[in-house]
Design a protein around this motif. Sequence first.
Motif, PDB file in Angstrom:
ATOM      1  N   ILE A 104      35.574   0.294 -83.008  1.00 52.06           N
ATOM      2  CA  ILE A 104      35.884  -0.301 -84.309  1.00 52.06           C
ATOM      3  C   ILE A 104      37.371  -0.173 -84.622  1.00 52.06           C
ATOM      4  O   ILE A 104      37.979   0.877 -84.420  1.00 52.06           O
ATOM      5  CB  ILE A 104      35.070   0.393 -85.421  1.00 52.06           C
ATOM      6  N   SER A 105      37.935  -1.259 -85.130  1.00 52.89           N
ATOM      7  CA  SER A 105      39.319  -1.252 -85.603  1.00 52.89           C
ATOM      8  C   SER A 105      39.358  -1.650 -87.075  1.00 52.89           C
ATOM      9  O   SER A 105      38.490  -2.369 -87.566  1.00 52.89           O
ATOM     10  CB  SER A 105      40.194  -2.203 -84.779  1.00 52.89           C
ATOM     11  N   PHE A 106      40.392  -1.178 -87.757  1.00 50.40           N
ATOM     12  CA  PHE A 106      40.527  -1.419 -89.192  1.00 50.40           C
ATOM     13  C   PHE A 106      41.932  -1.919 -89.526  1.00 50.40           C
ATOM     14  O   PHE A 106      42.914  -1.520 -88.916  1.00 50.40           O
ATOM     15  CB  PHE A 106      40.299  -0.123 -89.985  1.00 50.40           C
ATOM     16  N   GLY A 107      42.004  -2.786 -90.532  1.00 54.70           N
ATOM     17  CA  GLY A 107      43.284  -3.164 -91.096  1.00 54.70           C
ATOM     18  C   GLY A 107      44.068  -4.214 -90.346  1.00 54.70           C
ATOM     19  O   GLY A 107      45.291  -4.296 -90.498  1.00 54.70           O
ATOM     20  N   GLY A 108      43.389  -5.051 -89.565  1.00 56.30           N
ATOM     21  CA  GLY A 108      44.095  -6.143 -88.910  1.00 56.30           C
ATOM     22  C   GLY A 108      44.493  -7.210 -89.915  1.00 56.30           C
ATOM     23  O   GLY A 108      43.828  -7.417 -90.930  1.00 56.30           O
ATOM     24  N   LEU A 109      45.583  -7.895 -89.636  1.00 57.99           N
ATOM     25  CA  LEU A 109      46.108  -8.893 -90.564  1.00 57.99           C
ATOM     26  C   LEU A 109      46.894  -9.917 -89.767  1.00 57.99           C
ATOM     27  O   LEU A 109      47.735  -9.549 -88.947  1.00 57.99           O
ATOM     28  CB  LEU A 109      47.020  -8.205 -91.583  1.00 57.99           C
ATOM     29  N   TYR A 110      46.610 -11.189 -89.995  1.00 58.42           N
ATOM     30  CA  TYR A 110      47.298 -12.221 -89.228  1.00 58.42           C
ATOM     31  C   TYR A 110      47.587 -13.406 -90.132  1.00 58.42           C
ATOM     32  O   TYR A 110      46.846 -14.360 -90.198  1.00 58.42           O
ATOM     33  CB  TYR A 110      46.445 -12.652 -88.030  1.00 58.42           C
ATOM     34  N   GLY A 111      48.693 -13.301 -90.855  1.00 59.87           N
ATOM     35  CA  GLY A 111      49.086 -14.360 -91.760  1.00 59.87           C
ATOM     36  C   GLY A 111      50.573 -14.270 -92.015  1.00 59.87           C
ATOM     37  O   GLY A 111      51.382 -14.237 -91.087  1.00 59.87           O
ATOM     38  N   ASN A 112      50.959 -14.221 -93.300  1.00 59.90           N
ATOM     39  CA  ASN A 112      52.368 -14.060 -93.628  1.00 59.90           C
ATOM     40  C   ASN A 112      52.919 -12.755 -93.067  1.00 59.90           C
ATOM     41  O   ASN A 112      54.087 -12.658 -92.705  1.00 59.90           O
ATOM     42  CB  ASN A 112      52.560 -14.080 -95.152  1.00 59.90           C
ATOM     43  N   ARG A 113      52.052 -11.763 -93.028  1.00 59.61           N
ATOM     44  CA  ARG A 113      52.409 -10.498 -92.390  1.00 59.61           C
ATOM     45  C   ARG A 113      51.416 -10.244 -91.266  1.00 59.61           C
ATOM     46  O   ARG A 113      50.217 -10.541 -91.415  1.00 59.61           O
ATOM     47  CB  ARG A 113      52.341  -9.362 -93.415  1.00 59.61           C
ATOM     48  N   ILE A 114      51.878  -9.736 -90.146  1.00 57.72           N
ATOM     49  CA  ILE A 114      51.017  -9.466 -89.002  1.00 57.72           C
ATOM     50  C   ILE A 114      50.874  -7.967 -88.811  1.00 57.72           C
ATOM     51  O   ILE A 114      51.865  -7.231 -88.788  1.00 57.72           O
ATOM     52  CB  ILE A 114      51.568 -10.126 -87.720  1.00 57.72           C
ATOM     53  N   ALA A 115      49.641  -7.507 -88.714  1.00 55.93           N
ATOM     54  CA  ALA A 115      49.363  -6.093 -88.446  1.00 55.93           C
ATOM     55  C   ALA A 115      48.190  -6.015 -87.475  1.00 55.93           C
ATOM     56  O   ALA A 115      47.216  -6.759 -87.610  1.00 55.93           O
ATOM     57  CB  ALA A 115      49.023  -5.350 -89.742  1.00 55.93           C
ATOM     58  N   ILE A 116      48.287  -5.148 -86.507  1.00 55.48           N
ATOM     59  CA  ILE A 116      47.225  -4.948 -85.534  1.00 55.48           C
ATOM     60  C   ILE A 116      46.288  -3.852 -86.045  1.00 55.48           C
ATOM     61  O   ILE A 116      46.730  -2.785 -86.453  1.00 55.48           O
ATOM     62  CB  ILE A 116      47.797  -4.550 -84.160  1.00 55.48           C
ATOM     63  N   GLY A 117      44.984  -4.147 -86.031  1.00 55.80           N
ATOM     64  CA  GLY A 117      44.007  -3.177 -86.492  1.00 55.80           C
ATOM     65  C   GLY A 117      44.097  -1.861 -85.736  1.00 55.80           C
ATOM     66  O   GLY A 117      44.363  -1.841 -84.531  1.00 55.80           O
ATOM     67  N   ARG A 118      43.880  -0.767 -86.443  1.00 59.63           N
ATOM     68  CA  ARG A 118      44.017   0.565 -85.853  1.00 59.63           C
ATOM     69  C   ARG A 118      42.662   1.143 -85.450  1.00 59.63           C
ATOM     70  O   ARG A 118      41.642   0.896 -86.100  1.00 59.63           O
ATOM     71  CB  ARG A 118      44.676   1.517 -86.850  1.00 59.63           C
ATOM     72  N   HIS A 119      42.692   1.945 -84.385  1.00 55.52           N
ATOM     73  CA  HIS A 119      41.516   2.666 -83.910  1.00 55.52           C
ATOM     74  C   HIS A 119      41.702   4.155 -84.190  1.00 55.52           C
ATOM     75  O   HIS A 119      42.706   4.734 -83.795  1.00 55.52           O
ATOM     76  CB  HIS A 119      41.330   2.468 -82.401  1.00 55.52           C
ATOM     77  N   PHE A 120      40.739   4.755 -84.867  1.00 59.51           N
ATOM     78  CA  PHE A 120      40.794   6.211 -85.027  1.00 59.51           C
ATOM     79  C   PHE A 120      39.420   6.861 -84.879  1.00 59.51           C
ATOM     80  O   PHE A 120      39.308   8.076 -84.926  1.00 59.51           O
ATOM     81  CB  PHE A 120      41.420   6.605 -86.373  1.00 59.51           C
ATOM     82  N   LEU A 121      38.389   6.052 -84.702  1.00 56.41           N
ATOM     83  CA  LEU A 121      37.043   6.593 -84.531  1.00 56.41           C
ATOM     84  C   LEU A 121      36.655   6.642 -83.052  1.00 56.41           C
ATOM     85  O   LEU A 121      37.089   5.790 -82.269  1.00 56.41           O
ATOM     86  CB  LEU A 121      36.016   5.721 -85.258  1.00 56.41           C
ATOM     87  N   PRO A 122      35.836   7.600 -82.666  1.00 57.33           N
ATOM     88  CA  PRO A 122      35.229   7.540 -81.335  1.00 57.33           C
ATOM     89  C   PRO A 122      34.238   6.386 -81.282  1.00 57.33           C
ATOM     90  O   PRO A 122      33.884   5.813 -82.320  1.00 57.33           O
ATOM     91  CB  PRO A 122      34.525   8.892 -81.208  1.00 57.33           C
ATOM     92  N   ILE A 123      33.792   6.035 -80.111  1.00 62.89           N
ATOM     93  CA  ILE A 123      32.813   4.967 -79.982  1.00 62.89           C
ATOM     94  C   ILE A 123      31.547   5.324 -80.765  1.00 62.89           C
ATOM     95  O   ILE A 123      31.117   6.476 -80.785  1.00 62.89           O
ATOM     96  CB  ILE A 123      32.500   4.695 -78.492  1.00 62.89           C
ATOM     97  N   VAL A 124      31.000   4.332 -81.449  1.00 59.81           N
ATOM     98  CA  VAL A 124      29.805   4.521 -82.275  1.00 59.81           C
ATOM     99  C   VAL A 124      28.618   3.876 -81.556  1.00 59.81           C
ATOM    100  O   VAL A 124      28.697   2.712 -81.150  1.00 59.81           O
ATOM    101  CB  VAL A 124      29.993   3.880 -83.672  1.00 59.81           C
ATOM    102  N   PHE A 125      27.530   4.614 -81.411  1.00 55.08           N
ATOM    103  CA  PHE A 125      26.400   4.114 -80.633  1.00 55.08           C
ATOM    104  C   PHE A 125      25.264   3.551 -81.490  1.00 55.08           C
ATOM    105  O   PHE A 125      24.569   2.633 -81.064  1.00 55.08           O
ATOM    106  CB  PHE A 125      25.852   5.227 -79.728  1.00 55.08           C
ATOM    107  N   GLU A 126      25.050   4.083 -82.668  1.00 58.63           N
ATOM    108  CA  GLU A 126      23.908   3.664 -83.491  1.00 58.63           C
ATOM    109  C   GLU A 126      24.299   2.497 -84.403  1.00 58.63           C
ATOM    110  O   GLU A 126      25.294   2.559 -85.124  1.00 58.63           O
ATOM    111  CB  GLU A 126      23.403   4.822 -84.348  1.00 58.63           C
ATOM    112  N   GLU A 127      23.477   1.445 -84.394  1.00 57.69           N
ATOM    113  CA  GLU A 127      23.753   0.277 -85.231  1.00 57.69           C
ATOM    114  C   GLU A 127      23.726   0.634 -86.713  1.00 57.69           C
ATOM    115  O   GLU A 127      24.552   0.144 -87.494  1.00 57.69           O
ATOM    116  CB  GLU A 127      22.747  -0.828 -84.928  1.00 57.69           C
ATOM    117  N   GLU A 128      22.791   1.472 -87.129  1.00 57.12           N
ATOM    118  CA  GLU A 128      22.726   1.861 -88.533  1.00 57.12           C
ATOM    119  C   GLU A 128      23.972   2.620 -88.959  1.00 57.12           C
ATOM    120  O   GLU A 128      24.431   2.508 -90.102  1.00 57.12           O
ATOM    121  CB  GLU A 128      21.470   2.701 -88.801  1.00 57.12           C
ATOM    122  N   LYS A 129      24.538   3.406 -88.049  1.00 56.79           N
ATOM    123  CA  LYS A 129      25.786   4.115 -88.356  1.00 56.79           C
ATOM    124  C   LYS A 129      26.929   3.114 -88.546  1.00 56.79           C
ATOM    125  O   LYS A 129      27.810   3.314 -89.392  1.00 56.79           O
ATOM    126  CB  LYS A 129      26.119   5.098 -87.234  1.00 56.79           C
TER     127      LYS A 129
END
Length: 286
Positions: free
Chosen positions: A219-244
């Motif tokens: 999972i990545s967070f905070g991506g943005l692709y418009g007037n300002r460009i930002a690449i989404g960040r990764h800080f979580l380990p891989i998540v296995f459960e769909e409910e999680k």
Amino acid sequence: MAVDYKELKKGGFMRQKQKNCFAMRLKSVGGHFTAAQLDTVQKVAERFGKGYVHLTSRQGIEIPYIKLQDIDAVKATLKQGGVEVGVCGPRVRTITACQGAATCPSGLIDTVKLANEFDKRYGGRELPHKFKFGFTGCHNNCLKAEENDMGIKGGVLPKWTSDACIYCGVCGAVCPEQAITVDKAAQAVTFDQAKCVYCGKCIKSCPTDAWTGDHGFVISFGGLYGNRIAIGRHFLPIVFEEEKLYEIVDVTLKFFEDHAKPSERFANCLDRVGWDTFQKAVEAVL
């Protein structure tokens, strides 16, 4: 009678330069339209538009030149053909997805199933600004997950079994992050999980199936692709459960609702409020 253009835009009708003409955005989930739906789209474009459609960058369809006086008739025609009008404005937008594990040999997660479930749970939800989800089935990243406010990429955490290993060294050679070291002489394999990006290349390349693994979500967070460009960040380990995964989404959207200013994109909100604050909120559900 006054025209509520804001309400029309919310319902997928975007004003054109031409007076009383709109580009109508159709609802799309993962870029899937049936042949019957496409037939309906063609009929509407020919009858009410100018006989052509525009394919958007987020796997959607727009029909330009829909006239103000035809909007009700257009909606009725679409509904008869099983096609819905899309959404615009400050809310969860079209959810994009590659074809994923259902059909793609590289796919590690069922992106189509997930995109449809996300649409049921979150599609059109009102937020301080637009919010985009994107699913990509593997590390090839065809849907560019990190461009989205929240991107979900298929991944696999490798596991090595010594009994099946012939110490050929292929896994170490294909690992893009050099997380695997093979010592043929000592018949030893070292796996540095901290370097792993969960691409699964070691598993696919192993001739003896010494490498296996559990599939999950990167999972990545905070991506943005418009007037300002930002690449989404990764800080979580891989998540296995769909409910999680859904719990993480719920926390993310709630954080956005609670902390963002009106018309502030998620990435800008995180930069202002603090990524550490957000990370703690997300990690609390793990």
